[in-house]
Design a protein around this motif. Structure first.
Motif, PDB file in Angstrom:
ATOM      1  N   SER B  68       0.825  -1.214   0.000  1.00 24.86           N
ATOM      2  CA  SER B  68       0.000   0.000   0.000  1.00 24.86           C
ATOM      3  C   SER B  68       0.857   1.261   0.000  1.00 24.86           C
ATOM      4  O   SER B  68       0.367   2.345  -0.298  1.00 24.86           O
ATOM      5  CB  SER B  68      -0.969  -0.011   1.187  1.00 24.86           C
ATOM      6  OG  SER B  68      -0.261  -0.064   2.387  1.00 24.86           O
ATOM      7  N   ASN B  69       2.140   1.119   0.322  1.00 23.18           N
ATOM      8  CA  ASN B  69       3.021   2.282   0.272  1.00 23.18           C
ATOM      9  C   ASN B  69       3.832   2.345  -1.027  1.00 23.18           C
ATOM     10  O   ASN B  69       4.807   3.085  -1.125  1.00 23.18           O
ATOM     11  CB  ASN B  69       3.974   2.296   1.476  1.00 23.18           C
ATOM     12  CG  ASN B  69       3.247   2.700   2.743  1.00 23.18           C
ATOM     13  OD1 ASN B  69       2.414   3.599   2.740  1.00 23.18           O
ATOM     14  ND2 ASN B  69       3.548   2.019   3.834  1.00 23.18           N
ATOM     15  N   GLY B  70       3.460   1.508  -1.985  1.00 23.19           N
ATOM     16  CA  GLY B  70       4.073   1.599  -3.309  1.00 23.19           C
ATOM     17  C   GLY B  70       5.437   0.943  -3.450  1.00 23.19           C
ATOM     18  O   GLY B  70       6.215   1.289  -4.330  1.00 23.19           O
ATOM     19  N   PHE B  71       5.767  -0.016  -2.568  1.00 22.17           N
ATOM     20  CA  PHE B  71       7.054  -0.692  -2.667  1.00 22.17           C
ATOM     21  C   PHE B  71       6.959  -2.009  -3.443  1.00 22.17           C
ATOM     22  O   PHE B  71       7.948  -2.721  -3.568  1.00 22.17           O
ATOM     23  CB  PHE B  71       7.633  -0.973  -1.286  1.00 22.17           C
ATOM     24  CG  PHE B  71       8.161   0.249  -0.594  1.00 22.17           C
ATOM     25  CD1 PHE B  71       9.407   0.775  -0.915  1.00 22.17           C
ATOM     26  CD2 PHE B  71       7.398   0.890   0.370  1.00 22.17           C
ATOM     27  CE1 PHE B  71       9.882   1.908  -0.284  1.00 22.17           C
ATOM     28  CE2 PHE B  71       7.865   2.030   1.015  1.00 22.17           C
ATOM     29  CZ  PHE B  71       9.108   2.538   0.685  1.00 22.17           C
ATOM     30  N   ALA B  72       5.734  -2.335  -3.911  1.00 22.13           N
ATOM     31  CA  ALA B  72       5.542  -3.671  -4.474  1.00 22.13           C
ATOM     32  C   ALA B  72       5.307  -3.639  -5.974  1.00 22.13           C
ATOM     33  O   ALA B  72       4.889  -2.627  -6.539  1.00 22.13           O
ATOM     34  CB  ALA B  72       4.363  -4.337  -3.793  1.00 22.13           C
ATOM     35  N   ARG B  73       5.587  -4.786  -6.609  1.00 23.13           N
ATOM     36  CA  ARG B  73       5.141  -4.983  -7.980  1.00 23.13           C
ATOM     37  C   ARG B  73       4.062  -6.047  -7.889  1.00 23.13           C
ATOM     38  O   ARG B  73       4.348  -7.185  -7.526  1.00 23.13           O
ATOM     39  CB  ARG B  73       6.320  -5.465  -8.828  1.00 23.13           C
ATOM     40  CG  ARG B  73       6.115  -5.219 -10.302  1.00 23.13           C
ATOM     41  CD  ARG B  73       7.392  -5.405 -11.058  1.00 23.13           C
ATOM     42  NE  ARG B  73       7.728  -6.810 -11.205  1.00 23.13           N
ATOM     43  CZ  ARG B  73       8.876  -7.259 -11.681  1.00 23.13           C
ATOM     44  NH1 ARG B  73       9.823  -6.401 -12.017  1.00 23.13           N
ATOM     45  NH2 ARG B  73       9.107  -8.534 -11.805  1.00 23.13           N
ATOM     46  N   GLY B  74       2.839  -5.692  -8.102  1.00 24.84           N
ATOM     47  CA  GLY B  74       1.734  -6.631  -7.957  1.00 24.84           C
ATOM     48  C   GLY B  74       1.277  -6.756  -6.515  1.00 24.84           C
ATOM     49  O   GLY B  74       1.701  -5.993  -5.649  1.00 24.84           O
ATOM     50  N   GLU B  75       0.402  -7.721  -6.302  1.00 22.87           N
ATOM     51  CA  GLU B  75      -0.209  -7.909  -4.994  1.00 22.87           C
ATOM     52  C   GLU B  75       0.561  -8.922  -4.149  1.00 22.87           C
ATOM     53  O   GLU B  75       1.246  -9.783  -4.693  1.00 22.87           O
ATOM     54  CB  GLU B  75      -1.649  -8.425  -5.196  1.00 22.87           C
ATOM     55  CG  GLU B  75      -2.606  -7.388  -5.746  1.00 22.87           C
ATOM     56  CD  GLU B  75      -2.741  -6.184  -4.831  1.00 22.87           C
ATOM     57  OE1 GLU B  75      -3.101  -6.381  -3.655  1.00 22.87           O
ATOM     58  OE2 GLU B  75      -2.468  -5.050  -5.277  1.00 22.87           O
ATOM     59  N   PRO B  76       0.437  -8.852  -2.814  1.00 22.80           N
ATOM     60  CA  PRO B  76       1.030  -9.893  -1.970  1.00 22.80           C
ATOM     61  C   PRO B  76       0.397 -11.254  -2.240  1.00 22.80           C
ATOM     62  O   PRO B  76      -0.757 -11.320  -2.676  1.00 22.80           O
ATOM     63  CB  PRO B  76       0.701  -9.435  -0.543  1.00 22.80           C
ATOM     64  CG  PRO B  76       0.404  -7.988  -0.648  1.00 22.80           C
ATOM     65  CD  PRO B  76      -0.177  -7.778  -2.017  1.00 22.80           C
ATOM     66  N   PHE B  77       1.165 -12.326  -2.011  1.00 24.35           N
ATOM     67  CA  PHE B  77       0.655 -13.684  -2.219  1.00 24.35           C
ATOM     68  C   PHE B  77       0.987 -14.521  -0.983  1.00 24.35           C
ATOM     69  O   PHE B  77       1.939 -14.224  -0.267  1.00 24.35           O
ATOM     70  CB  PHE B  77       1.305 -14.304  -3.459  1.00 24.35           C
ATOM     71  CG  PHE B  77       2.811 -14.273  -3.417  1.00 24.35           C
ATOM     72  CD1 PHE B  77       3.536 -15.287  -2.796  1.00 24.35           C
ATOM     73  CD2 PHE B  77       3.515 -13.197  -3.981  1.00 24.35           C
ATOM     74  CE1 PHE B  77       4.918 -15.241  -2.744  1.00 24.35           C
ATOM     75  CE2 PHE B  77       4.899 -13.144  -3.915  1.00 24.35           C
ATOM     76  CZ  PHE B  77       5.611 -14.171  -3.296  1.00 24.35           C
ATOM     77  N   THR B  78       0.174 -15.541  -0.722  1.00 21.02           N
ATOM     78  CA  THR B  78       0.440 -16.429   0.411  1.00 21.02           C
ATOM     79  C   THR B  78       1.349 -17.570  -0.047  1.00 21.02           C
ATOM     80  O   THR B  78       1.092 -18.186  -1.080  1.00 21.02           O
ATOM     81  CB  THR B  78      -0.879 -17.001   0.950  1.00 21.02           C
ATOM     82  OG1 THR B  78      -1.675 -15.914   1.425  1.00 21.02           O
ATOM     83  CG2 THR B  78      -0.616 -17.973   2.100  1.00 21.02           C
ATOM     84  N   TYR B  79       2.428 -17.815   0.685  1.00 15.13           N
ATOM     85  CA  TYR B  79       3.334 -18.893   0.264  1.00 15.13           C
ATOM     86  C   TYR B  79       3.418 -20.015   1.297  1.00 15.13           C
ATOM     87  O   TYR B  79       3.892 -21.108   0.986  1.00 15.13           O
ATOM     88  CB  TYR B  79       4.737 -18.352  -0.051  1.00 15.13           C
ATOM     89  CG  TYR B  79       5.510 -17.859   1.154  1.00 15.13           C
ATOM     90  CD1 TYR B  79       5.326 -16.570   1.639  1.00 15.13           C
ATOM     91  CD2 TYR B  79       6.412 -18.687   1.823  1.00 15.13           C
ATOM     92  CE1 TYR B  79       6.017 -16.117   2.743  1.00 15.13           C
ATOM     93  CE2 TYR B  79       7.102 -18.243   2.929  1.00 15.13           C
ATOM     94  CZ  TYR B  79       6.911 -16.960   3.388  1.00 15.13           C
ATOM     95  OH  TYR B  79       7.592 -16.528   4.491  1.00 15.13           O
ATOM     96  N   ALA B  80       2.968 -19.758   2.529  1.00 17.63           N
ATOM     97  CA  ALA B  80       3.037 -20.826   3.535  1.00 17.63           C
ATOM     98  C   ALA B  80       2.084 -20.539   4.679  1.00 17.63           C
ATOM     99  O   ALA B  80       1.724 -19.376   4.927  1.00 17.63           O
ATOM    100  CB  ALA B  80       4.450 -20.966   4.071  1.00 17.63           C
TER     101      ALA B  80
END
Lengths: 229, 230
Positions: B68-80
């Motif tokens: 939400s602060n613009g540090f990402a490319r795409g959305e978060p994903f669950t990995y575990a």
């Protein structure tokens, strides 16, 4: 992430209490060690000096891990403490005092030892020829002449204990009101993104450390001038 | 010189992620560099512009906050999804069917958990103790490790009688490390969902590692380390 400037004083007070108790204990324990290292000659002295200087070199977490193993319930010390007091030595205020004493030991011993070594041996000889016992010589001649070293040792021990982090992190268990010292509270505030709280507590620590160090240098300066005059 | 694909991973997932990274390297011929630490520390480093490509956190909040602060490319994903276990080095302490009584009784002096303010598994441990109805009883016995690994160290060195840890710290159900292991009922706490994120300005290969991380091979690895499959 609230932006309020509220300061949690409890960890700061614990740090101050820890540093105070540790300093008193260190002056009592380090002075005889410094005396022996300064005035006695014996085989293996270099090795003994090296052992006492180890906490300067060892990473605090390494020292903390050694302490944790030595006072754990599988060690004789830990077992004994648990049998007598019905609690664990780790995660208690006494536990972090012991860890702090080990950690700050060289900072107390070295200035005192240096002050003892720098004494004019003629003064000690004179006191002895005039009939003073070793104890009287120590109290009336050696300690007054070495007071700058002793005060420096005390102040450094105090400041070093306040700044302690890794050892207490290992041994303390971060119990609020008991073993959660200021440095750990600041660390946890950063970890939980409470930057405002972390910054405020850091500012208090910074001001405090600056005051202590200024006092040490000021004290040393005025007393050296006295000595020259 | 190009930097290798850098993955910043929360300490509790270091072992499975390293193994998955090795498998990915063999398959793709790409090189992966792994840095690890606590989620809070890695978060702060990423927010300060650390040169990482992928962030694998121990919680959902930090990746969400970065996104939400613009540090990402795409959305978060669950990995575990992690699970909790009770571990003790004391072989004289039998907890089978009586963990509740044993924890609140006199034979246990200290219970180590990860710090609930900083570590998701600490929060889950508190949740489980609350659900058991013994949190207030044993509050004075709790000691806090910086993370689950330190909580485990407190118990392994005999300073705490019992530690509540992530099963993944031990490396799976079969690895008891000389002590006794008890799985905590999953109904007692919400699952510890671990989310990840591709960081903006990351290398192009980042997304292929993320797909691999969510694929069948990776799932088997995660499961063998005591993570849940859902």
């Amino acid at each position: 992430m609230d932006g309020s400037l509220y300061i949690d004083w409890v960890p700061i007070l614990i740090s101050a209490k820890l540093a105070f108790v540790t300093t008193i204990a260190l002056i009592i324990l380090a002075t005889p060690v410094a005396y022996i290292l300064a005035f006695r000659k014996f085989r293996g002295k270099a090795l003994v000096e090296a052992v006492f200087a180890l906490p300067i070199v060892l990473p605090p977490t390494v020292l903390g891990f050694f302490v944790l193993i030595s006072i754990g319930s599988f060690s004789p010390v830990g077992q004994w403490y648990r049998d007598i007091f019905g609690s664990t030595l780790a995660f208690s205020f006494v536990g972090i005092v012991i860890a702090s004493i080990l950690y700050s030991f060289p900072f107390a011993v070295q200035p005192i030892q240096n002050a003892f070594s720098a004494m004019d041996p003629k003064l000690i000889d004179a006191a002895r020829t005039l009939g003073c016992s070793r104890w009287q010589t120590f109290c009336r001649v050696i300690v007054p002449a070495s007071r700058v070293g002793i005060v420096t040792g005390a102040m450094l021990s105090f400041a070093h204990t306040v700044g302690e982090f890794g050892v207490v992190l290992m041994v303390g268990g971060s119990i609020p009101g008991s073993t959660k010292v200021a440095s750990i509270a600041i660390y946890e505030n950063v970890e939980t993104l409470n930057y405002a709280q972390a910054a405020t507590m850091s500012a208090v620590m910074l001001a405090f450390s600056f005051m202590i160090l200024s006092a040490v240098y000021y004290y040393n300066r005025t007393n050296n001038q006295l000595a020259i005059r | 010189m190009a930097r290798p694909l850098t993955v910043a991973v929360a300490s509790n997932a270091l072992k499975p992620v390293s193994e998955i990274a090795r498998l990915f390297e063999q398959e793709s011929g790409l090189k992966i560099r792994i840095v690890h630490g606590s989620t809070g520390k890695l978060y702060t480093q990423i927010a300060q512009g650390a040169p990482f490509d992928i962030f694998l956190a121990a919680d959902r909040e930090r990746p969400e906050l970065l996104a939400s602060n613009g540090f990402a490319r795409g959305e978060p994903f669950t990995y575990a999804r992690g699970s909790l276990a009770l571990w003790t080095a004391r072989t004289d302490l039998n907890l089978t069917g009586r963990a509740k009584a044993a924890l609140s009784g006199d034979e246990v002096l200290r219970v180590a958990i990860a710090n609930p303010d900083t570590a998701p598994y600490g929060r889950a441990a508190v949740e489980a103790l609350k659900a058991l109805g013994i949190l207030t009883d044993i509050n004075k016995k709790l000691v806090y490790g910086e993370n689950v690994a330190q909580a485990f160290a407190f118990a392994a060195t005999g300073n705490a009688d019992v530690a509540i840890i992530a099963l993944s710290v031990l490396g799976g159900k079969e690895k008891k490390r000389g002590g006794e292991l008890y799985i905590i009922d999953r109904a007692l706490y919400g699952p510890v969902v671990q989310d990840g994120l591709i960081i903006k300005d990351s290398l192009d290969e980042a997304s292929s590692f993320v797909s691999f991380l969510q694929g069948e091979t990776a799932r088997t690895v995660f499961e063998s380390y005591g993570y849940l499959l859902e």
